[in-house]
Design a protein around this motif. Structure first.
Motif, mmCIF file in Angstrom:
data_model
loop_
_atom_site.group_PDB
_atom_site.id
_atom_site.type_symbol
_atom_site.label_atom_id
_atom_site.label_comp_id
_atom_site.label_asym_id
_atom_site.label_seq_id
_atom_site.Cartn_x
_atom_site.Cartn_y
_atom_site.Cartn_z
ATOM 1 N N VAL A 35 0.848 -1.186 0.000
ATOM 2 C CA VAL A 35 0.000 0.000 0.000
ATOM 3 C C VAL A 35 0.888 1.241 0.000
ATOM 4 O O VAL A 35 1.857 1.310 0.749
ATOM 5 C CB VAL A 35 -0.899 0.010 1.251
ATOM 6 C CG1 VAL A 35 -1.688 1.288 1.342
ATOM 7 C CG2 VAL A 35 -1.811 -1.191 1.264
ATOM 8 N N LYS A 36 0.535 2.205 -0.826
ATOM 9 C CA LYS A 36 1.247 3.485 -0.867
ATOM 10 C C LYS A 36 0.232 4.602 -0.806
ATOM 11 O O LYS A 36 -0.845 4.513 -1.369
ATOM 12 C CB LYS A 36 2.048 3.609 -2.170
ATOM 13 C CG LYS A 36 3.162 2.616 -2.293
ATOM 14 C CD LYS A 36 3.879 2.781 -3.613
ATOM 15 C CE LYS A 36 4.904 1.688 -3.784
ATOM 16 N NZ LYS A 36 5.482 1.692 -5.118
ATOM 17 N N ILE A 37 0.608 5.667 -0.130
ATOM 18 C CA ILE A 37 -0.262 6.832 -0.043
ATOM 19 C C ILE A 37 -0.173 7.596 -1.365
ATOM 20 O O ILE A 37 0.908 7.832 -1.878
ATOM 21 C CB ILE A 37 0.098 7.699 1.175
ATOM 22 C CG1 ILE A 37 -0.997 8.700 1.456
ATOM 23 C CG2 ILE A 37 1.427 8.386 1.014
ATOM 24 C CD1 ILE A 37 -0.897 9.341 2.821
ATOM 25 N N ASP A 38 -1.338 7.908 -1.937
ATOM 26 C CA ASP A 38 -1.394 8.675 -3.192
ATOM 27 C C ASP A 38 -1.510 10.170 -2.914
ATOM 28 O O ASP A 38 -0.758 10.963 -3.456
ATOM 29 C CB ASP A 38 -2.592 8.242 -4.041
ATOM 30 C CG ASP A 38 -2.332 6.983 -4.846
ATOM 31 O OD1 ASP A 38 -1.160 6.649 -5.086
ATOM 32 O OD2 ASP A 38 -3.315 6.326 -5.234
ATOM 33 N N THR A 39 -2.481 10.542 -2.070
ATOM 34 C CA THR A 39 -2.686 11.955 -1.761
ATOM 35 C C THR A 39 -3.020 12.118 -0.283
ATOM 36 O O THR A 39 -3.579 11.216 0.343
ATOM 37 C CB THR A 39 -3.834 12.571 -2.593
ATOM 38 O OG1 THR A 39 -5.041 11.846 -2.334
ATOM 39 C CG2 THR A 39 -3.524 12.544 -4.076
ATOM 40 N N ALA A 40 -2.664 13.280 0.225
ATOM 41 C CA ALA A 40 -2.941 13.599 1.629
ATOM 42 C C ALA A 40 -3.489 15.009 1.711
ATOM 43 O O ALA A 40 -3.012 15.908 1.025
ATOM 44 C CB ALA A 40 -1.658 13.488 2.445
ATOM 45 N N GLU A 41 -4.520 15.179 2.547
ATOM 46 C CA GLU A 41 -5.079 16.495 2.849
ATOM 47 C C GLU A 41 -5.111 16.649 4.359
ATOM 48 O O GLU A 41 -5.770 15.839 5.013
ATOM 49 C CB GLU A 41 -6.495 16.616 2.297
ATOM 50 C CG GLU A 41 -6.586 16.531 0.802
ATOM 51 C CD GLU A 41 -8.033 16.439 0.331
ATOM 52 O OE1 GLU A 41 -8.922 16.953 1.046
ATOM 53 O OE2 GLU A 41 -8.261 15.836 -0.705
ATOM 54 N N PRO A 42 -4.392 17.574 4.932
ATOM 55 C CA PRO A 42 -3.530 18.539 4.259
ATOM 56 C C PRO A 42 -2.294 17.845 3.678
ATOM 57 O O PRO A 42 -1.906 16.766 4.118
ATOM 58 C CB PRO A 42 -3.144 19.523 5.359
ATOM 59 C CG PRO A 42 -3.348 18.797 6.633
ATOM 60 C CD PRO A 42 -4.406 17.777 6.383
ATOM 61 N N LYS A 43 -1.687 18.499 2.703
ATOM 62 C CA LYS A 43 -0.511 17.946 2.031
ATOM 63 C C LYS A 43 0.697 17.960 2.967
ATOM 64 O O LYS A 43 0.792 18.794 3.861
ATOM 65 C CB LYS A 43 -0.185 18.763 0.789
ATOM 66 C CG LYS A 43 -1.233 18.626 -0.285
ATOM 67 C CD LYS A 43 -0.856 19.446 -1.495
ATOM 68 C CE LYS A 43 -1.942 19.304 -2.551
ATOM 69 N NZ LYS A 43 -1.651 20.095 -3.735
ATOM 70 N N ALA A 44 1.609 17.033 2.707
ATOM 71 C CA ALA A 44 2.850 16.972 3.474
ATOM 72 C C ALA A 44 3.627 18.269 3.301
ATOM 73 O O ALA A 44 3.700 18.820 2.196
ATOM 74 C CB ALA A 44 3.695 15.786 3.009
ATOM 75 N N ASP A 45 4.159 18.760 4.403
ATOM 76 C CA ASP A 45 4.993 19.974 4.438
ATOM 77 C C ASP A 45 4.251 21.233 3.980
ATOM 78 O O ASP A 45 4.884 22.208 3.591
ATOM 79 C CB ASP A 45 6.268 19.786 3.612
ATOM 80 C CG ASP A 45 7.093 18.609 4.100
ATOM 81 O OD1 ASP A 45 7.221 18.458 5.334
ATOM 82 O OD2 ASP A 45 7.596 17.836 3.273
ATOM 83 N N SER A 46 2.930 21.211 4.055
ATOM 84 C CA SER A 46 2.165 22.391 3.636
ATOM 85 C C SER A 46 2.127 23.430 4.743
ATOM 86 O O SER A 46 2.259 23.118 5.928
ATOM 87 C CB SER A 46 0.750 22.006 3.207
ATOM 88 O OG SER A 46 0.061 21.377 4.263
ATOM 89 N N GLU A 47 1.944 24.674 4.340
ATOM 90 C CA GLU A 47 1.826 25.820 5.243
ATOM 91 C C GLU A 47 0.404 26.331 5.054
ATOM 92 O O GLU A 47 0.070 26.870 3.993
ATOM 93 C CB GLU A 47 2.849 26.885 4.854
ATOM 94 C CG GLU A 47 2.894 28.063 5.757
ATOM 95 C CD GLU A 47 3.868 27.881 6.924
ATOM 96 O OE1 GLU A 47 3.729 28.646 7.883
ATOM 97 O OE2 GLU A 47 4.729 27.002 6.865
ATOM 98 N N LEU A 48 -0.458 26.160 6.046
ATOM 99 C CA LEU A 48 -1.873 26.480 5.913
ATOM 100 C C LEU A 48 -2.213 27.790 6.626
ATOM 101 O O LEU A 48 -1.778 28.009 7.757
ATOM 102 C CB LEU A 48 -2.724 25.353 6.497
ATOM 103 C CG LEU A 48 -2.433 23.951 5.964
ATOM 104 C CD1 LEU A 48 -3.193 22.914 6.760
ATOM 105 C CD2 LEU A 48 -2.770 23.858 4.493
ATOM 106 N N SER A 49 -3.014 28.616 5.978
ATOM 107 C CA SER A 49 -3.434 29.871 6.613
ATOM 108 C C SER A 49 -4.593 29.638 7.583
ATOM 109 O O SER A 49 -4.813 30.433 8.491
ATOM 110 C CB SER A 49 -3.815 30.894 5.552
ATOM 111 O OG SER A 49 -4.825 30.385 4.721
ATOM 112 N N ALA A 50 -5.326 28.554 7.386
ATOM 113 C CA ALA A 50 -6.426 28.189 8.288
ATOM 114 C C ALA A 50 -6.273 26.717 8.675
ATOM 115 O O ALA A 50 -5.798 25.898 7.880
ATOM 116 C CB ALA A 50 -7.769 28.408 7.599
#
Length: 121
Positions: A26-41
């Motif tokens: 199994v491999k991760i395809d997508t993540a929310e929030p994204k890895a290493d993301s900088e979120l304003s909210a």
């Protein structure tokens, strides 16, 4: 069949078997929030989509704050319409860095885990 042909045939068979086993995880395809993301909210949930069907009983998301303290989350949910996706609702998060840790098992019994970070401004 001579010895050389037998060795070649065995090499091809073993190589094909190894390639199939390597693709079975199994491999991760997508993540929310994204890895290493900088979120304003702050996000409302963590949502992870994988390349294979997940085993709900062995799928879990945990979240840690910058001080490595675990944040209490409700039970991880596997999407009934898409059993390759797991999610967890989040409480209100403050500004700071967070670590998402996940673990799962595919229907064929392979256990996999991983982690990534995101930041809320």
């Amino acid at each position: 069949m001579n010895t050389r042909n037998i060795i070649l045939a065995l090499s091809l068979a073993i190589g094909g078997l190894t390639a199939n086993l390597a693709q079975a995880h199994v491999k991760i395809d997508t993540a929310e929030p994204k890895a290493d993301s900088e979120l304003s909210a702050a996000p409302k949930q963590i949502r992870l989509h994988f390349n294979e069907t997940l085993e709900p009983a062995f799928s879990k998301i945990t979240l840690f704050d910058a001080k490595s303290a675990a944040i209490k989350l409700p039970k991880t949910v596997i999407d009934k319409a898409d059993i390759k996706t797991m999610s967890a609702q989040l409480p209100a998060l403050r500004a700071g860095q967070y670590l998402v840790r996940w673990s799962t098992m595919s229907r064929d019994g392979h256990k996999v885990k991983g982690e990534y970070r995101f930041n809320v401004k």
